[in-house]
Design an enzyme around this catalytic site. Structure first.
Site, short mmCIF file in Angstrom:
data_model
loop_
_atom_site.label_atom_id
_atom_site.label_comp_id
_atom_site.label_asym_id
_atom_site.label_seq_id
_atom_site.Cartn_x
_atom_site.Cartn_y
_atom_site.Cartn_z
CG ASP A 188 44.18 35.20 23.70
OD1 ASP A 188 44.12 34.08 24.21
OD2 ASP A 188 43.36 36.10 23.94
CE LYS A 210 34.02 37.66 30.07
NZ LYS A 210 35.34 37.59 30.69
CB VAL A 246 35.74 42.55 35.85
CG1 VAL A 246 34.72 43.31 36.67
CG2 VAL A 246 35.71 43.03 34.41
CB ALA A 247 37.40 39.29 39.88
CD GLU A 292 39.72 45.92 35.39
OE1 GLU A 292 40.45 45.65 34.43
OE2 GLU A 292 38.53 46.27 35.25
CG ASP A 345 69.61 0.32 25.11
OD1 ASP A 345 69.25 -0.73 25.66
OD2 ASP A 345 68.83 1.27 24.86
CG ASP A 394 63.63 -2.27 23.29
OD1 ASP A 394 62.83 -2.49 22.38
OD2 ASP A 394 64.14 -3.16 24.02
CG ASP A 403 66.63 4.59 25.09
OD1 ASP A 403 67.06 3.52 25.58
OD2 ASP A 403 65.42 4.83 24.94
P1 ADQ Z 1 37.86 39.29 28.71
O1 ADQ Z 1 36.97 38.13 28.41
O2 ADQ Z 1 37.61 40.49 27.92
O3 ADQ Z 1 39.40 38.89 28.60
P2 ADQ Z 1 38.30 40.34 31.50
O4 ADQ Z 1 39.54 39.71 31.99
O5 ADQ Z 1 37.29 40.48 32.57
O6 ADQ Z 1 37.61 39.56 30.30
O7 ADQ Z 1 38.66 41.76 30.93
C1 ADQ Z 1 37.66 42.69 30.57
C2 ADQ Z 1 38.23 44.11 30.55
O8 ADQ Z 1 37.28 44.96 29.94
C3 ADQ Z 1 38.49 44.63 31.95
O9 ADQ Z 1 39.73 45.27 32.00
C4 ADQ Z 1 37.34 45.62 32.19
O10 ADQ Z 1 37.72 46.76 32.95
C5 ADQ Z 1 36.96 46.06 30.79
N1 ADQ Z 1 35.49 46.31 30.75
C6 ADQ Z 1 34.52 45.42 30.92
N2 ADQ Z 1 33.32 46.02 30.84
C7 ADQ Z 1 33.53 47.31 30.59
C8 ADQ Z 1 32.68 48.46 30.39
N3 ADQ Z 1 31.35 48.40 30.40
N4 ADQ Z 1 33.28 49.61 30.16
C9 ADQ Z 1 34.63 49.70 30.13
N5 ADQ Z 1 35.47 48.68 30.30
C10 ADQ Z 1 34.93 47.49 30.54
C11 ADQ Z 1 40.12 37.70 28.23
C12 ADQ Z 1 39.77 36.42 28.98
C13 ADQ Z 1 39.87 36.65 30.45
C14 ADQ Z 1 41.26 37.15 30.83
C15 ADQ Z 1 41.67 38.32 29.94
C16 ADQ Z 1 43.13 38.69 30.15
O11 ADQ Z 1 38.46 35.98 28.63
O12 ADQ Z 1 39.57 35.48 31.17
O13 ADQ Z 1 41.24 37.58 32.16
O14 ADQ Z 1 41.50 38.01 28.57
O15 ADQ Z 1 43.96 37.60 29.92
#
Ligand code: ADQ
Length: 748
Positions: free
Chosen positions: A142, A288, A387-388, A390, A508, A510, A691
């Site tokens: 990261d 977000k 989250v999507a 999940e 050669d 260049d 080259d």
């Molecule tokens: P994030 O920006 O943190 O991650 P995301 O990928 O949605 O975003 O992950 C959030 C995590 O936090 C999820 O696992 C979710 O379950 C948990 N979470 C959110 N709200 C919560 C709550 N109220 N209580 C408990 N848990 C909660 C960054 C990048 C993303 C990328 C991830 C992973 O910004 O784009 O998907 O890293 O690479």
């Protein structure tokens, strides 16, 4: 057992002080799960910030923490409060985060932050380097550690370095505004494998590398001076089984016990059981699109008044980066919006929005995912968005509708969701209406596809694919480096040179004797080159031939006064021992075709700023090294196609050189020209260095007995490869020196 070192800003543990005791609690987060799944095949450590201010710790506590962490195979990096302010809240979250999420207006350009970012990356590097053993692999996570790959590679070129970026990589137009853009790109380039969630981020990174650093890329290979780096897309997944199985269990339990969060809510808020719930969950972050979502929900209530009192939005936001002012501003904005919308629409029996500003325990999260009819996720920019995934995974009976922003990386994999543009309020409002009316069978049908995909490409597969990617890069690098000239090869060549009586060296021009890649003015021969070639041609028994696709008139200007042999225009013209230029091929080489081909090339010149047409006696070349690199590359592909279709059956050949597309009679090439020279002499030392693509004919014609060398890390028929034109010059100087030494020994 192989060793793998993981490095991330935070360690995957929480340190807690309870009743004067210290506890280290391993994290259950997605990344930790994925990495643990590949960890079983490796020995190794996880290095990162422990989340604790070292100043608040006694020596005893610090030792205790270190011991506990060691049990979890973790090693802490201690950062002071000042480091956290400037490196974490500063450069990482006030510079990189907003810029990479296209929030240029929130981006701070601050020297202090940058200095601290460099300092902390160095601190991480020190800790990692201390741990390294030969053959280790390092995987860096990261945007907090963008400089770390190169710091490690510089110190330990033998170690394989991987890097994964969890957020988007922005387009060149945005990235180039960063004052430290080149340092950041170079920092990342220390990695052998660079992973992104999505191909678009990868494409943007490659484009920045080409435009800002001038490196060539071939598909996803970046050709550095002495190494190949690879980029690839690895869309991160979740631990599907964990989410899904827990959801199934929780559903069974709630049926049995007649208790669930949903039932709780209904009881406490006096809801009707048929009230529909829309769920949204995020960190409270401006990327977000939380405010967008609230406006869109308001629009929905306006546009579809029949749904008032029948639908509520349950919005969970986890506090995040509260020290950064933009997050504070955003929190107030969200508080106000929720208050305003609720104030406007609430009734005795109904609250439109329930807003919770806190984190939830895992089992409650699952229950909510499982019991809310719609998941509404509207980031304006998001690397992936787990989250999507999940939400879809936790739908135990396969029902439920996901409404997802196109701007989330996850949208590519979740195409059966209802995709929306987060800036289009009416579109989101009608998506909610559509979702509320979607038949259950259709919901299940759509989710089935998505669940299968999320299950297949889960977090473990993501991690293992990345590790496989690292292994593949290694073998690719070995393939390229396998031909690299070793000291042993050098000595063999020097001996052959010394023991030969009649030598011929085809060089050669260049890219082989001069570097014209970035600065075309460097294409002219310099004094060092003249003196080198003079010495080489004067050594007894030597014939040197400069062999190029260049126009003969330019060669005449540069080398007309010397005694070197010159072959120009791919072998059409030859000048031997200071005589006049002569044609190598038959006089009747047909050039009629030029009339037809010239307008086609001219058309590309007009449309591609910086490109030009070079007309030679028997060929025509379109040069694009001074154009915008992306445009140039694209146009080169198009031009090649067009020339191929126009020149079919004309006995022409289209040759791709270094930033040049050339069209010529197919029976003229450097190989044939070289053969013409070879036939005339009985040489016992034949060497050729080149080259680009046109030199492959030369290497092919001279065969295995000759010493053939390719400059640059490219696929080649040549026996050896050299890194740069500088290495060519050094090698030639060594040949001269070896000869001179022998000559001196003989005479004294
Ligand atoms: P994030 O920006 O943190 O991650 P995301 O990928 O949605 O975003 O992950 C959030 C995590 O936090 C999820 O696992 C979710 O379950 C948990 N979470 C959110 N709200 C919560 C709550 N109220 N209580 C408990 N848990 C909660 C960054 C990048 C993303 C990328 C991830 C992973 O910004 O784009 O998907 O890293 O690479």
């Amino acid at each position: 057992m192989e060793r793998l070192i993981i490095v991330s800003n935070r360690l995957p543990v929480k340190i807690k002080f309870e009743n004067d005791d210290i506890k280290v609690i391993p994290s259950e987060g997605g990344l930790a799960t994925g990495i643990k799944s590949v960890y079983k095949n490796y020995d190794g450590k996880w290095i990162g910030w422990a989340g604790i201010d070292p100043e608040t710790l006694s020596k005893k506590d610090k030792n205790k923490i270190n011991d506990y962490l060691a049990e979890e195979r973790c090693k802490p990096v201690y950062l002071s409060n000042e480091d956290i302010d400037n490196y974490y809240y500063g450069f990482s979250n006030r510079t990189i985060w907003p810029l990479f999420h296209y929030f240029n207006q929130y981006t701070h350009y601050n020297e202090t932050y940058w200095e601290s970012y460099k300092y902390v990356n160095n601190l991480f590097a020190e800790e990692v380097i201390k741990e390294l053993q030969p053959g280790d692999k390092v995987w860096i996570q990261d945007y907090h550690l963008l400089l770390l790959p190169n710091l490690i590679k510089q110190a330990r070129p033998d170690v394989d370095v991987g890097f994964f970026l969890h957020i988007p990589f922005p387009s060149y137009e945005l990235f180039r505004v960063l004052p430290w853009r080149e340092e950041i790109l170079r920092g990342m380039l220390g990695a052998d494998l660079l992973g992104f969630h999505d191909y678009d981020y990868e494409r943007h990174y490659l484009s920045c590398v080409r435009r800002l650093l001038g490196y060539d890329t071939l598909f996803n290979e970046i050709h550095l001076e002495n190494r190949i780096a690879i980029t690839d897309a690895f869309p991160m997944g979740i631990d599907y089984d964990k989410f899904h199985n827990m959801a199934v269990e929780s559903r069974q339990k709630s049926v049995k016990d007649k208790s669930s969060i949903r039932q709780e809510i209904e009881k406490n808020y006096l809801l009707t059981p048929d009230l529909k719930l829309i769920l949204s969950i995020d960190r409270l972050d401006y990327s977000k699109g939380i405010a967008h979502r609230l406006y869109a929900f308001e629009r929905f209530l306006e546009n579809y008044p029949d749904y008032r009192e029948k639908v509520s939005l349950l919005m969970l936001a986890v506090p995040s980066r509260i020290n950064v002012e933009q997050y504070q501003i955003m929190k107030s904005e969200v508080d106000e919006l929720v208050g305003r919308i609720n104030g406007k629409y609430s009734s005795i029996n109904w609250t439109p929005i329930w807003y919770f500003y806190r984190s939830l325990p895992f089992h409650e999260l699952i229950e909510l995912y499982n019991s809310c009819d719609i998941g509404l996720i509207t980031p304006v920019r998001d690397g992936m968005n787990l989250v999507a995934k999940e939400y879809v995974a936790a739908r135990s009976d396969g029902s439920g509708v996901l409404i997802l922003s196109e701007m989330a990386g996850a949208a590519k994999e979740l195409s059966e969701s209802i995709l929306i543009n987060p800036n289009n309020m009416n579109e989101i409002a009608s998506a909610i209406e559509h979702a509320l009316n979607m038949p259950r069978e259709e919901q299940q049908e759509r989710n089935k596809f998505m669940q299968e995909r999320i299950k297949r490409y889960d977090i473990k597969k993501w991690a293992s694919d990345f590790m496989k990617g690292m292994a593949n890069v290694k073998s690719l690098q070995e393939k390229y480096l396998g031909k690299k000239l070793t000291n042993h090869d050098r000595n063999t060549i020097y001996n052959k040179y010394l023991n030969a009586d009649k030598r011929i060296l085809f060089l050669d021009y260049d890219g082989t004797l001069v570097n014209y890649e970035r600065k075309p003015q460097h294409a002219k021969p310099d004094n060092d080159l003249y003196s080198l070639l003079d010495k080489l041609s004067q050594q007894e028994g030597n014939e040197i031939v400069i062999i190029s696709s260049r126009d003969k008139d330019i060669f005449e200007r540069w080398f007309g006064h010397t005694q070197y042999n010159l072959i120009a225009e791919h072998g059409m013209w030859i000048k031997e021992n200071g005589n006049d230029w002569a044609k190598l091929e038959e006089d009747d080489v047909n050039t009629e075709w030029k009339k037809f081909i010239k307008p086609a090339i001219q058309f590309y010149v007009d449309r591609t700023p910086g490109s030009f047409l070079e007309e030679k006696t028997f060929s025509m070349a379109w040069h694009y090294r001074k154009t915008d690199p992306d445009l140039g590359q694209q146009r080169a592909i198009d031009l090649k196609e067009e020339l191929a279709s126009q020149s079919a059956n004309l006995g022409l050949e289209i040759v791709e050189g270094n930033k040049v597309i050339e069209i010529k009679n197919s029976d003229i090439n450097k190989g044939k020209a070289a053969n013409h020279k070879i036939k005339k002499g009985n040489y016992d030392f034949v060497m050729a260095i080149g080259d680009d693509w046109t030199d492959e004919d030369l290497f092919g014609e001279l065969g295995q007995d000759a010493i053939t060398m390719k400059v640059g890390l490219k696929n080649t028929r040549a026996r050896y490869s050299l890194e740069s034109f500088q290495e060519v010059r050094n090698l030639l100087k060594e040949l001269i020196a070896t000869y001179e030494n022998k000559y001196d020994t003989v005479n004294h």
